[in-house]
Design an enzyme around this catalytic site. Structure first.
Site, PDB file in Angstrom:
ATOM      1  CE  LYS A   1      -1.472   1.711   4.051  1.00 42.67           C
ATOM      2  NZ  LYS A   1      -1.263   3.127   4.409  1.00 42.67           N
ATOM      3  CG  ASN A   2       2.381   2.792   3.542  1.00 43.90           C
ATOM      4  OD1 ASN A   2       1.229   3.143   3.298  1.00 43.90           O
ATOM      5  ND2 ASN A   2       2.824   2.609   4.774  1.00 43.90           N
TER       6      ASN A   2
ATOM      7  CB  CYS B   1      -4.445  11.102  11.593  1.00 43.63           C
ATOM      8  SG  CYS B   1      -2.913  10.217  11.772  1.00 43.63           S
TER       9      CYS B   1
ATOM     10  NE  ARG C   1       0.842  10.770  10.133  1.00 40.61           N
ATOM     11  CZ  ARG C   1       0.568   9.777   9.319  1.00 40.61           C
ATOM     12  NH1 ARG C   1      -0.629   9.245   9.328  1.00 40.61           N
ATOM     13  NH2 ARG C   1       1.473   9.296   8.495  1.00 40.61           N
TER      14      ARG C   1
ATOM     15  CG  ASP D   1       3.496   1.766   9.401  1.00 39.18           C
ATOM     16  OD1 ASP D   1       3.111   2.658  10.180  1.00 39.18           O
ATOM     17  OD2 ASP D   1       3.753   1.981   8.193  1.00 39.18           O
TER      18      ASP D   1
ATOM     19  NE  ARG E   1      -7.233   4.894   5.741  1.00 40.24           N
ATOM     20  CZ  ARG E   1      -6.659   5.979   6.211  1.00 40.24           C
ATOM     21  NH1 ARG E   1      -6.970   6.403   7.394  1.00 40.24           N
ATOM     22  NH2 ARG E   1      -5.782   6.637   5.496  1.00 40.24           N
TER      23      ARG E   1
HETATM   24  N1  EPU Z   1       7.316  14.662  10.444  1.00 41.56           N
HETATM   25  C1  EPU Z   1       7.559  15.989  10.702  1.00 41.56           C
HETATM   26  N2  EPU Z   1       7.390  16.904   9.696  1.00 41.56           N
HETATM   27  C2  EPU Z   1       7.009  16.520   8.444  1.00 41.56           C
HETATM   28  C3  EPU Z   1       6.756  15.152   8.173  1.00 41.56           C
HETATM   29  C4  EPU Z   1       6.928  14.249   9.196  1.00 41.56           C
HETATM   30  O1  EPU Z   1       7.909  16.358  11.817  1.00 41.56           O
HETATM   31  O2  EPU Z   1       6.887  17.383   7.563  1.00 41.56           O
HETATM   32  C5  EPU Z   1       7.498  13.664  11.500  1.00 41.56           C
HETATM   33  C6  EPU Z   1       6.258  12.846  11.800  1.00 41.56           C
HETATM   34  O3  EPU Z   1       5.400  13.513  12.699  1.00 41.56           O
HETATM   35  C7  EPU Z   1       6.855  11.572  12.369  1.00 41.56           C
HETATM   36  C8  EPU Z   1       8.129  11.393  11.559  1.00 41.56           C
HETATM   37  O4  EPU Z   1       8.431  12.700  11.040  1.00 41.56           O
HETATM   38  O5  EPU Z   1       7.200  11.755  13.712  1.00 41.56           O
HETATM   39  C9  EPU Z   1       8.025  10.403  10.418  1.00 41.56           C
HETATM   40  O6  EPU Z   1       6.861  10.647   9.648  1.00 41.56           O
HETATM   41  P1  EPU Z   1       6.840  10.394   8.090  1.00 41.56           P
HETATM   42  O7  EPU Z   1       6.760  11.690   7.377  1.00 41.56           O
HETATM   43  O8  EPU Z   1       7.954   9.476   7.722  1.00 41.56           O
HETATM   44  O9  EPU Z   1       5.454   9.658   7.897  1.00 41.56           O
HETATM   45  P2  EPU Z   1       4.642   9.625   6.543  1.00 41.56           P
HETATM   46  O10 EPU Z   1       5.579   9.673   5.416  1.00 41.56           O
HETATM   47  O11 EPU Z   1       3.551  10.612   6.590  1.00 41.56           O
HETATM   48  C10 EPU Z   1       4.679   7.052   6.146  1.00 41.56           C
HETATM   49  C11 EPU Z   1       3.673   5.935   6.093  1.00 41.56           C
HETATM   50  C12 EPU Z   1       3.141   5.660   7.495  1.00 41.56           C
HETATM   51  C13 EPU Z   1       4.313   5.291   8.405  1.00 41.56           C
HETATM   52  C14 EPU Z   1       5.355   6.427   8.377  1.00 41.56           C
HETATM   53  C15 EPU Z   1       6.603   6.110   9.176  1.00 41.56           C
HETATM   54  C16 EPU Z   1       2.699   6.112   3.906  1.00 41.56           C
HETATM   55  C17 EPU Z   1       1.522   6.393   3.070  1.00 41.56           C
HETATM   56  N3  EPU Z   1       2.582   6.295   5.202  1.00 41.56           N
HETATM   57  O12 EPU Z   1       3.982   8.186   6.618  1.00 41.56           O
HETATM   58  O13 EPU Z   1       2.287   4.537   7.367  1.00 41.56           O
HETATM   59  O14 EPU Z   1       3.865   5.096   9.715  1.00 41.56           O
HETATM   60  O15 EPU Z   1       5.759   6.685   7.018  1.00 41.56           O
HETATM   61  O16 EPU Z   1       7.215   4.961   8.695  1.00 41.56           O
HETATM   62  O17 EPU Z   1       3.731   5.690   3.395  1.00 41.56           O
HETATM   63  C18 EPU Z   1       0.460   3.152   7.889  1.00 41.56           C
HETATM   64  O18 EPU Z   1       0.655   2.553   6.822  1.00 41.56           O
HETATM   65  O19 EPU Z   1      -0.309   2.713   8.778  1.00 41.56           O
HETATM   66  C19 EPU Z   1       1.146   4.418   8.129  1.00 41.56           C
HETATM   67  C20 EPU Z   1       0.726   5.309   9.021  1.00 41.56           C
END
Ligand code: EPU
Length: 422
Positions: free
Chosen positions: A22-23, A115, A120, A309, A401
């Site tokens: 998915k991701n 969320c 986030r 995750d 999802r």
């Molecule tokens: N963060 C910031 N600023 C930003 C972006 C992120 O401070 O601009 C922080 C976040 O709050 C968190 C950390 O950085 O503490 C990592 O977040 P990341 O940006 O890596 O998360 P994401 O890219 O939004 C993806 C996955 C998530 C998974 C995270 C971490 C997808 C669609 N989502 O999210 O997957 O938990 O990486 O590995 O790829 C799930 O599948 O259930 C899911 C939540």
């Protein structure tokens, strides 16, 4: 709102095939916007998040066809505005920003908001895109990014307080493919899903090197072309079934996995006393529940560390593992909603400061429980497999999802589960 009834206590065994990730699929679908030519993406899992992404692409004007795991996207003439109605339903829609900005030189994307797993923010995404020359405005709940003269390569560091950002790395990498000159991302996320996106973009004519390491270099090109791509297997779905097997398994084989992507999960399960064997190709594994499960300490980390995750699922395993285990989430320290529901099933868990301390009980007992997010719901399903009696998992849409046909896969392994359509 469907619910799942899990009648606990039936051992699981047999073999299933793991779906596409998915991701990995979500940013790859978004990246299809970078060309006006046909893009064919195979092994896209049939889950509601990929359906939302398809709806966003369609809403932007792309022509999208979907048939049994294959999605064909032709984004010949697209708008620059991602509709709020859909964006608000899926946080991952922020990965539209990079491709839209690169292709249209402007984009309007509704801000996703927080969320249940945490605040986030998207500050790192914005920082990265601004470094490439975009200007940013926030208006009416939207972020508006503009680069009328086109984007320009730059060096961008994407490390935040809790480590690198996965979708932020994706966004900057996608935007940089069409920027003038060379972009270097430092503190880049190393997740396999980032590598799959880079492979996809390179197959469209992008020039990206270093994906999978913390420094990614992107030499901008004038345009990208169509391609055909197979999405990597879903390591989190695989990990979830590995834990199911450790809880209730009498030999469960998972086909179409990638051993290299599962190192941290495999080592955590072995540490907890369970057996995991990969075949010689590393594309299938068999898990047996250990005779003497042991408590362990796990802390999440960016890849190749233990994935956030997969922390809820491991908490469910430890709920009935003798002794005291600890699970710490350094990436989303508030991601412990599943613990309150597991406690309703009789688990002994104490959560404080981003850590769950779990003292294994002999048995959990079935109860009506509420899914709060995708991985929390998975943890409840896992706990229910060995609980006494029936567990009723409400708000099943959370699990739909991200897990393709989870009820059918569990049934194929012999679990006694029933989806109730409400
Ligand atoms: N963060 C910031 N600023 C930003 C972006 C992120 O401070 O601009 C922080 C976040 O709050 C968190 C950390 O950085 O503490 C990592 O977040 P990341 O940006 O890596 O998360 P994401 O890219 O939004 C993806 C996955 C998530 C998974 C995270 C971490 C997808 C669609 N989502 O999210 O997957 O938990 O990486 O590995 O790829 C799930 O599948 O259930 C899911 C939540």
């Amino acid at each position: 709102m469907d619910k799942l009834l899990v009648h606990g206590g039936t051992p699981i065994h047999g073999a299933i095939t793991i779906s596409g990730s998915k991701n990995a699929s979500l940013p790859i679908l978004a990246a299809a916007l970078l060309t006006d030519q046909d893009v064919v993406i195979r092994r896209v899992p049939d889950v509601s998040d990929t359906n939302y992404m398809v709806q966003i692409l369609t809403g932007l004007g792309a022509d999208v066809e979907r048939f049994s795991g294959t999605v064909r996207v032709t984004a010949a003439d697209i708008s620059d505005t991602a509709p709020y109605d859909i964006v608000r339903r899926m946080r991952a829609s922020v990965c539209m920003m990079g491709p839209l900005l690169a292709r249209k030189r402007r984009c309007v994307v509704a801000l996703p908001g927080g969320c249940v797993i945490g605040d986030r923010p998207i500050d790192l995404h914005i920082r990265g895109l601004e470094a490439l020359g975009a200007t940013t405005e926030f208006e009416g709940g939207n972020v508006i990014l503009s680069a009328p003269g086109g984007l320009k390569g730059a060096t961008v560091d994407l490390c935040g307080e809790n480590g690198p950002t996965v979708l932020g790395t994706d966004n900057v990498m996608m935007a940089a493919t069409l920027a003038e000159g060379t972009t270097t991302i430092t503190s880049a996320a190393c997740e396999p899903e980032v590598v799959d996106l880079a492979d996809f973009l390179n197959s469209m004519g992008a020039r990206i090197s270093g994906a999978g390491t913390s420094t990614i270099t992107i030499e901008g090109v004038g345009e990208l072309h169509g391609t055909v791509h197979n999405v990597i297997p879903d390591r989190i779905e695989a990990g979830t079934f590995m834990v199911a097997a450790a809880l209730a398994g009498e030999g469960v084989t998972l086909r179409r996995v990638h051993e290299g992507h599962l190192v941290a999960i495999t080592s955590a399960l072995r540490k907890a006393g369970h057996q995991v064997h990969f075949n010689d190709n590393g594309d299938a594994c068999t898990i047996h529940r250990g005779d003497t499960p042991m408590p362990a300490e796990i802390s999440t980390d960016p890849y190749p560390g233990y994935p956030t995750d997969m922390q809820a699922q491991m908490t469910a395993l430890f709920a009935t593992t003798p002794g005291t285990s600890r699970v710490t989430d350094t990436i989303f320290p508030q991601r412990f909603m599943h613990c309150a529901e597991l406690k309703r099933m009789g688990a002994d868990i104490h959560v404080a400061d981003g850590q769950a301390q779990i003292t294994g009980v002999k048995k959990l007992s079935g109860a009506p429980v509420m899914a709060s997010d995708l991985r929390a719901s998975a943890a409840l399903v896992l706990a229910a497999l060995t609980a006494e009696g029936t567990t009723e998992i409400n708000r099943l849409y959370h699990i739909d999802r991200g897990y393709e046909h989870i009820d059918e896969k569990l049934e194929a392994l012999g679990a006694n589960v029933e989806r109730v359509r409400v």
